[in-house]
Design a protein around this motif. Structure first.
Motif, PDB file in Angstrom:
ATOM      1  N   ILE A 339      28.100 -13.993 -10.372  1.00 55.26           N
ATOM      2  CA  ILE A 339      28.480 -15.396 -10.565  1.00 55.26           C
ATOM      3  C   ILE A 339      27.720 -15.978 -11.750  1.00 55.26           C
ATOM      4  O   ILE A 339      28.268 -16.675 -12.599  1.00 55.26           O
ATOM      5  N   LYS A 340      26.425 -15.652 -11.785  1.00 57.05           N
ATOM      6  CA  LYS A 340      25.601 -16.156 -12.889  1.00 57.05           C
ATOM      7  C   LYS A 340      26.150 -15.670 -14.244  1.00 57.05           C
ATOM      8  O   LYS A 340      26.311 -16.444 -15.187  1.00 57.05           O
ATOM      9  N   LYS A 341      26.499 -14.388 -14.306  1.00 55.59           N
ATOM     10  CA  LYS A 341      27.041 -13.828 -15.557  1.00 55.59           C
ATOM     11  C   LYS A 341      28.355 -14.511 -15.924  1.00 55.59           C
ATOM     12  O   LYS A 341      28.605 -14.853 -17.077  1.00 55.59           O
ATOM     13  N   PHE A 342      29.175 -14.705 -14.901  1.00 56.65           N
ATOM     14  CA  PHE A 342      30.487 -15.296 -15.107  1.00 56.65           C
ATOM     15  C   PHE A 342      30.360 -16.727 -15.621  1.00 56.65           C
ATOM     16  O   PHE A 342      31.010 -17.119 -16.595  1.00 56.65           O
ATOM     17  N   LEU A 343      29.502 -17.500 -14.930  1.00 60.79           N
ATOM     18  CA  LEU A 343      29.350 -18.901 -15.316  1.00 60.79           C
ATOM     19  C   LEU A 343      28.813 -19.005 -16.738  1.00 60.79           C
ATOM     20  O   LEU A 343      29.308 -19.797 -17.554  1.00 60.79           O
ATOM     21  N   ASP A 344      27.822 -18.187 -17.040  1.00 62.43           N
ATOM     22  CA  ASP A 344      27.228 -18.230 -18.390  1.00 62.43           C
ATOM     23  C   ASP A 344      28.267 -17.917 -19.457  1.00 62.43           C
ATOM     24  O   ASP A 344      28.347 -18.581 -20.483  1.00 62.43           O
ATOM     25  N   ARG A 345      29.076 -16.911 -19.198  1.00 62.09           N
ATOM     26  CA  ARG A 345      29.994 -16.441 -20.247  1.00 62.09           C
ATOM     27  C   ARG A 345      31.286 -17.239 -20.284  1.00 62.09           C
ATOM     28  O   ARG A 345      31.759 -17.620 -21.347  1.00 62.09           O
ATOM     29  N   ASP A 346      31.842 -17.522 -19.095  1.00 62.34           N
ATOM     30  CA  ASP A 346      33.213 -18.042 -19.081  1.00 62.34           C
ATOM     31  C   ASP A 346      33.330 -19.517 -18.728  1.00 62.34           C
ATOM     32  O   ASP A 346      34.382 -20.109 -18.879  1.00 62.34           O
ATOM     33  N   ILE A 347      32.296 -20.133 -18.179  1.00 63.01           N
ATOM     34  CA  ILE A 347      32.380 -21.568 -17.882  1.00 63.01           C
ATOM     35  C   ILE A 347      31.482 -22.340 -18.849  1.00 63.01           C
ATOM     36  O   ILE A 347      31.820 -23.412 -19.320  1.00 63.01           O
ATOM     37  N   GLN A 348      30.324 -21.786 -19.087  1.00 63.10           N
ATOM     38  CA  GLN A 348      29.375 -22.291 -20.090  1.00 63.10           C
ATOM     39  C   GLN A 348      28.640 -23.580 -19.709  1.00 63.10           C
ATOM     40  O   GLN A 348      27.428 -23.616 -19.715  1.00 63.10           O
ATOM     41  N   ALA A 498      37.053 -13.065 -14.217  1.00 61.68           N
ATOM     42  CA  ALA A 498      36.472 -12.782 -15.527  1.00 61.68           C
ATOM     43  C   ALA A 498      37.432 -11.933 -16.358  1.00 61.68           C
ATOM     44  O   ALA A 498      37.625 -12.164 -17.550  1.00 61.68           O
ATOM     45  N   GLN A 499      38.043 -10.971 -15.661  1.00 59.71           N
ATOM     46  CA  GLN A 499      38.989 -10.099 -16.357  1.00 59.71           C
ATOM     47  C   GLN A 499      40.180 -10.916 -16.874  1.00 59.71           C
ATOM     48  O   GLN A 499      40.651 -10.740 -17.990  1.00 59.71           O
ATOM     49  N   ARG A 500      40.591 -11.835 -16.026  1.00 59.85           N
ATOM     50  CA  ARG A 500      41.726 -12.693 -16.344  1.00 59.85           C
ATOM     51  C   ARG A 500      41.404 -13.563 -17.566  1.00 59.85           C
ATOM     52  O   ARG A 500      42.270 -13.884 -18.366  1.00 59.85           O
ATOM     53  N   LEU A 501      40.119 -13.941 -17.626  1.00 59.89           N
ATOM     54  CA  LEU A 501      39.698 -14.799 -18.737  1.00 59.89           C
ATOM     55  C   LEU A 501      39.356 -13.995 -19.993  1.00 59.89           C
ATOM     56  O   LEU A 501      38.987 -14.549 -21.014  1.00 59.89           O
ATOM     57  N   GLY A 502      39.391 -12.688 -19.881  1.00 59.83           N
ATOM     58  CA  GLY A 502      39.099 -11.888 -21.071  1.00 59.83           C
ATOM     59  C   GLY A 502      38.634 -10.492 -20.728  1.00 59.83           C
ATOM     60  O   GLY A 502      39.319  -9.514 -20.952  1.00 59.83           O
ATOM     61  N   GLN A 503      37.470 -10.418 -20.071  1.00 57.23           N
ATOM     62  CA  GLN A 503      36.919  -9.086 -19.823  1.00 57.23           C
ATOM     63  C   GLN A 503      36.213  -9.057 -18.489  1.00 57.23           C
ATOM     64  O   GLN A 503      35.488  -9.992 -18.130  1.00 57.23           O
ATOM     65  N   GLU A 504      36.387  -7.964 -17.739  1.00 60.64           N
ATOM     66  CA  GLU A 504      35.693  -7.882 -16.445  1.00 60.64           C
ATOM     67  C   GLU A 504      34.194  -7.739 -16.668  1.00 60.64           C
ATOM     68  O   GLU A 504      33.742  -7.281 -17.701  1.00 60.64           O
ATOM     69  N   LEU A 505      33.428  -8.166 -15.637  1.00 60.72           N
ATOM     70  CA  LEU A 505      31.971  -8.154 -15.760  1.00 60.72           C
ATOM     71  C   LEU A 505      31.400  -6.793 -15.439  1.00 60.72           C
ATOM     72  O   LEU A 505      30.371  -6.378 -15.955  1.00 60.72           O
ATOM     73  N   ILE A 506      32.066  -6.109 -14.539  1.00 58.64           N
ATOM     74  CA  ILE A 506      31.547  -4.836 -14.061  1.00 58.64           C
ATOM     75  C   ILE A 506      32.730  -4.029 -13.554  1.00 58.64           C
ATOM     76  O   ILE A 506      33.750  -4.591 -13.165  1.00 58.64           O
TER      77      ILE A 506
END
Lengths: 558, 439
Positions: A339-348, A498-506
């Motif tokens: 979630i932390k990775k996702f928020l940092d990258r895709d929500i900002q 994340a994948q939907r927004l561009g790239q999967e995280l893992i």
């Protein structure tokens, strides 16, 4: 009696701290153990089982069952191993090498069984009963007793949670000692003498302390049973899984028996550092209380069922917007990581809060219970998803939603907003928000109808992974119940988003895969094995840069 | 029957001996005054030298027992008088408590000084109403006179004494059972170690002495260890109170020089067997010691070592005499019933085994005995003896075993009579085959 044994125990502790080692012989084997260890533990350290009923390592020594008799070379009489502290040069024989010990064990079992009813066929303990086990192992002879058995009370409620069958009781007094020494509430005592002796509730009392169900775990036979779970399943029809209680952040180790998707019994699993062998009633009997009765199995946007992928597209609107993220404190550590990775990258631009509230605990609860219902809030803190003032941050976020200042809301987890906080103002605040997503599991959630996008999640009983308890102990929680079709773990949902927004995280196949990937990602954790996280866990505060635990004290073998 | 030294019962027939004035008029409380000027360790040495042994039953040397008490533990030392006298056939302490309460108090004070104990308690069995009243009265008198309390006889020594009544359990006569009971708990013996001398009442060093033992102390300290040793035998010095009961002409409490012949005691002190009957057996030391047949009494003396040689014990001196009309199976059942009823229920072998044995004796008496019953009882006794927390296990099995061993024919005849009757019956054959299998 507790005073004497208390003194003994203190002696034991000091001796252990001094680390003085004592060498003795058990069944011909050399054994070296710390001074102060009793013979049951000394034998156990080399894999020799000395059978016992009344002995429990965290209670005082009662010495009444006489099952642990052993022979000491040079002494005319057998001694009980529980009350005998190791001495240099002792030469001990257990049932493995002494006929006298074998005979004494068989005799003890014969005596215990003469008045024990043969109701194994209807007894809840059957299949996990030390009386059955020991009889097969150490006696297994037909009884010579032909007289009428003593009859006692068959189903006496001792309190709201526990029922006594007096005839099955073998008078080991573990339950009495637990209430005297651990909870210090002294509800139980022995009544009458000789073979008429029964466990009874002391006058004017009721066995209703916060840990009362623990006496059932401690009972080596079927004398004490759970009022809730009496006669509901033979234990061999249920699947028993070792896991962690998600009730609060203490992280008690449990063994959960599940049959047909229902919890049929919860037992404490021994963990010397966390819960010993105790468990609170709220956690035990409420094990399924966070499990919704009806489930959301399909994603929806604005009330219409949609494909999951479509629902995931809702996350796109949050990118770069000021977002409030409500997180459930029972998500996995790995989920917080992603979630932390996702928020940092895709929500900002975001602010995360954990649903955390403290409550008052009574004296007995304080022995074990943490003042929260937030099992893995520490896990969120590991990734800075919650600050120092969890409770006020959560309150402020709720106020912002009500005031309409929070226009982009992501709710992750069924308990991300506590039930008691769902006021009409809050719900209308959510309904009026520009963007809102909830990853939840309960079909009866008040959020339905207010939130724009609903994505079905799996509950904390339906996934496996890591939890960090209040004292920073990293432990493994296992999957207990099968999840309904259509639901996904939060980590998978976030990864797909994340994948939907561009790239999967893992790229992970399953929960276990994710756990291993997470452990490998952190050099401090990379050498840890899931097995040790399952059996005792590891204190994160004791890990150094290289990863290994500084002391073995943090890891407890079972 | 004369010639016995009267140490304990010297003034027993004086009607006012129980009062302070009566006791003091005959030299009472003069010994303690002297003892308070002595080195406490010297007192212990003197008692050790006297060879006085515990009169409650175990016969452990009193001075040695005192020597186990740590002297600088930082905790108070408690002294307890065991007046729980609950062994069937024993009623000697009762006489002392009723007629010589001040002698008991003076004895307590001597022990207290030796142990440097400032608190003591008389634990009296619940059924002893009159002895309780007399003891309380005597203690009150002693307090009034300043013989108890602070600065006793101006010595600077403080000693307080209380009385506690039991609630009628045999096991509270066992010293750790007594301590538990005194602490307000259920009367159940403690695990040993630790022993009471180190960890006793409220975790403090504690000495538990029998009433008769304590009552002997004033005489010993007054007359010296050597004078005491001059009475009795080398290993059993002094006198002993014997509570004689049963089928004799003169039941009662007698003080004898230890080493006195049993047969003479029965013939002279006890006045012989009543109604011109013949002697069958005796239980010489309270119901938990082995029975002796009449033909085993020749040359046996009443002291620790001679009784031991004869295969029994002096015990508490509860001397039970049985004439030829007594049915030994009945005796075994009676005592099995007593002991199973009094089992505290704490540890498995005694709790379960005692009742089992009683039930088997019951069926033998009821005419339902089975061929293997005596073997079964013997085996059960072996499973109990030595496997229990306290010596009650031995107390329980001893009468059963010794009655069967000394009078096997009485048991066998009952069982055989039954066997003849039930021959061929289904249940009988099933049982015997099952027994054969286990044996």
């Amino acid at each position: 009696m507790s005073e004497i044994n208390g003194a003994d125990k203190n002696g034991t502790k000091e001796a252990k701290e001094a680390k003085e080692m004592v060498e003795l012989t058990i069944d011909g084997q050399k054994v070296v153990v710390p001074a102060g260890t009793n013979l049951i533990e000394a034998a156990a350290s080399v894999g020799i089982t000395i059978p016992h009923y009344c002995y429990h390592k965290d209670l005082s020594i009662a010495g009444n069952c006489r099952m642990c008799q052993i022979e000491i070379k040079g002494r005319p009489k057998l001694e009980i191993a529980c009350n005998m502290i190791v001495q240099k040069g002792l030469d001990i024989s257990t049932q493995g090498s002494s006929q006298a010990v074998k005979d004494a064990q068989a005799a003890t079992l014969e005596f215990i069984l003469i008045n024990h009813p043969l109701d194994c066929t209807v007894c809840d303990q059957s299949g996990h009963c030390k009386l059955q086990d020991y009889h097969y192992e150490y006696n297994a002879k037909p009884s010579r007793f032909e007289e009428e058995k003593v009859h006692k009370v068959k189903a006496e409620p001792l309190g709201p949670n526990v029922i006594l069958d007096g005839e099955r009781c073998i008078m080991c007094t573990r339950c009495i000692r637990f209430c005297d020494e651990i909870t210090q509430t002294s509800e139980l005592g022995l009544l009458n003498r000789g073979d008429q002796t029964v466990i009874a509730v002391n006058k004017g009392k009721e066995l209703n302390n916060a840990l009362s169900g623990t006496v059932v775990d401690l009972c080596p036979v079927g004398a004490l049973t759970h009022r809730n779970w009496r006669f509901n399943s033979r234990i061999w029809y249920a699947k028993e899984t070792e896991s962690i209680c998600t009730g609060c952040s203490t992280g008690c180790n449990v063994k959960v028996a599940v049959r047909d998707g229902q919890v049929v019994q919860v037992k404490a699993k021994y963990n010397a550092e966390v819960n010993k062998e105790w468990l609170c009633d709220e956690g035990r009997y409420g094990f399924q209380r966070f499990q919704p009765k009806t489930r959301i199995t399909e994603a929806a946007v604005k009330g219409s069922t949609v494909e999951l992928q479509t629902a995931l597209d809702s996350f796109k609107a949050f990118k770069g917007q000021d977002t409030v993220v409500f997180l459930s404190p029972d998500l996995l550590l790995e989920e917080f990581w992603l979630i932390k990775k996702f928020l940092d990258r895709d929500i900002q631009k975001f602010k995360t809060v954990i649903a955390y509230k403290e409550r008052e605990l009574n004296d007995v609860e304080k022995i074990l219970v943490s003042p929260d219902y937030a099992a893995n809030f520490r896990g969120a803190q590991v990734f800075s998803l919650g600050g120092e003032k969890l409770e006020s941050e959560y309150k402020d976020a709720l106020a912002a939603v009500k005031a309409g200042t929070a226009q982009n809301i992501i709710i992750i987890g069924e308990r991300a907003i506590l039930r008691e906080d769902f006021s009409s103002e809050l719900l209308s605040g959510i309904a009026k928000a520009k963007n809102s997503i909830a990853i939840i599991s309960d079909a009866e959630s008040p959020l339905i109808g207010s939130v724009q996008t609903v994505i079905p999640e799996r509950t904390c009983l339906e996934k496996a992974g890591l939890y960090v308890n209040r004292k920073m102990r990293l432990q493994y929680i296992d999957r207990l119940i099968d999840s309904p079709v259509g639901t996904n773990q939060v980590w998978r949902i976030i990864n797909m988003a994340a994948q939907r927004l561009g790239q999967e995280l893992i790229s992970c196949a399953n929960d276990r895969d994710l756990t291993l990937r997470y452990l490998q990602s952190d050099p401090r954790l990379s050498t840890l094995k899931i097995a040790e996280l399952k059996n005792g866990g590891v204190l994160l505060t004791e890990l150094n840069e290289a990863g290994r635990s500084k002391t073995q004290g943090g890891v407890t073998a079972v | 029957m004369t010639g016995h030294k009267k140490i304990l019962l010297q003034h027993i027939d004086k009607p006012d001996q129980y009062t302070m004035s009566g006791y003091e008029s005959r030299g009472g409380y003069s010994t303690i005054k002297k003892v308070l000027g002595m080195d406490p360790l010297k007192v212990i040495e003197e008692v050790k030298a006297s060879g006085l042994r515990g009169r409650g039953g175990a016969g452990f040397p009193t001075g040695v027992k005192w020597g186990f008490v740590p002297r600088n533990s930082g905790k108070p030392v408690y002294l307890l008088q065991n007046a729980d006298e609950s062994e069937p056939g024993t009623f000697k302490d009762r006489v002392l408590l009723e007629k010589e309460p001040h002698l008991c108090i003076e004895g307590m004070l001597i022990a207290a000084w030796a142990l440097q104990s400032h608190w003591s308690c008389v634990y009296i069995r619940g059924e002893y109403g009159y002895p309780y009243v007399r003891t309380v009265e005597a203690i009150n008198e002693a307090y009034k006179k300043g013989y108890l309390g602070e600065n006793i006889f101006g010595s600077g020594f403080t000693h307080h004494m209380v009385v506690h009544r039991g609630a009628g359990a045999y096991i509270c006569g066992e010293e750790t059972g007594l301590i538990e009971s005194l602490e307000g708990k259920k009367g159940q013996p403690r695990l040993k170690p630790p022993f009471p001398a180190v960890v006793g009442v409220y975790g403090a060093p504690t000495v538990v002495n029998n009433t008769e033992t304590l009552a002997a102390l004033p005489w010993i300290m007054e007359n010296g260890a050597a004078a005491y040793r001059a009475i009795g035998t080398e290993k059993s010095p002094g006198t002993k109170l014997i509570s004689a009961s049963g089928h004799i002409n003169k039941p009662g409490v007698y003080e004898i020089d230890l080493g006195y012949p049993v047969e003479r005691f029965i013939a002279e002190e006890c006045g012989g067997i009543w109604n011109g009957k013949k002697l069958k057996a005796i239980i010489p030391g309270g119901s938990s010691v082995p029975v002796l047949r009449a033909d085993e009494l020749k040359g046996v003396n009443m002291d620790y070592e001679s009784f031991q040689q004869a295969g029994t014990m002096l015990g508490s001196g509860g001397f039970i005499v049985m004439d030829e009309t007594v049915d030994m199976v009945d005796v075994a059942l009676n005592l099995a019933h007593f002991y199973s009823h009094e089992s505290c229920g704490q540890c498995t072998p005694c709790r379960e085994g005692g009742h089992w044995i009683e039930k088997i004796f019951h069926r033998i008496i009821d005419g339902k005995g089975q061929a293997g019953d005596m073997k079964l009882i013997e085996n059960l006794c072996a499973q109990i003896g030595g496997h229990t927390i306290c010596p009650f296990g031995e107390a329980l099995i001893t009468p059963a075993l010794s009655c069967m061993k000394k009078f096997p024919e009485e048991f066998l005849s009952k069982i055989k009579a039954v066997e003849g009757e039930t021959k061929g019956q289904g249940s009988g054959s099933r049982s015997s085959s099952m027994l054969a299998q286990v044996q």
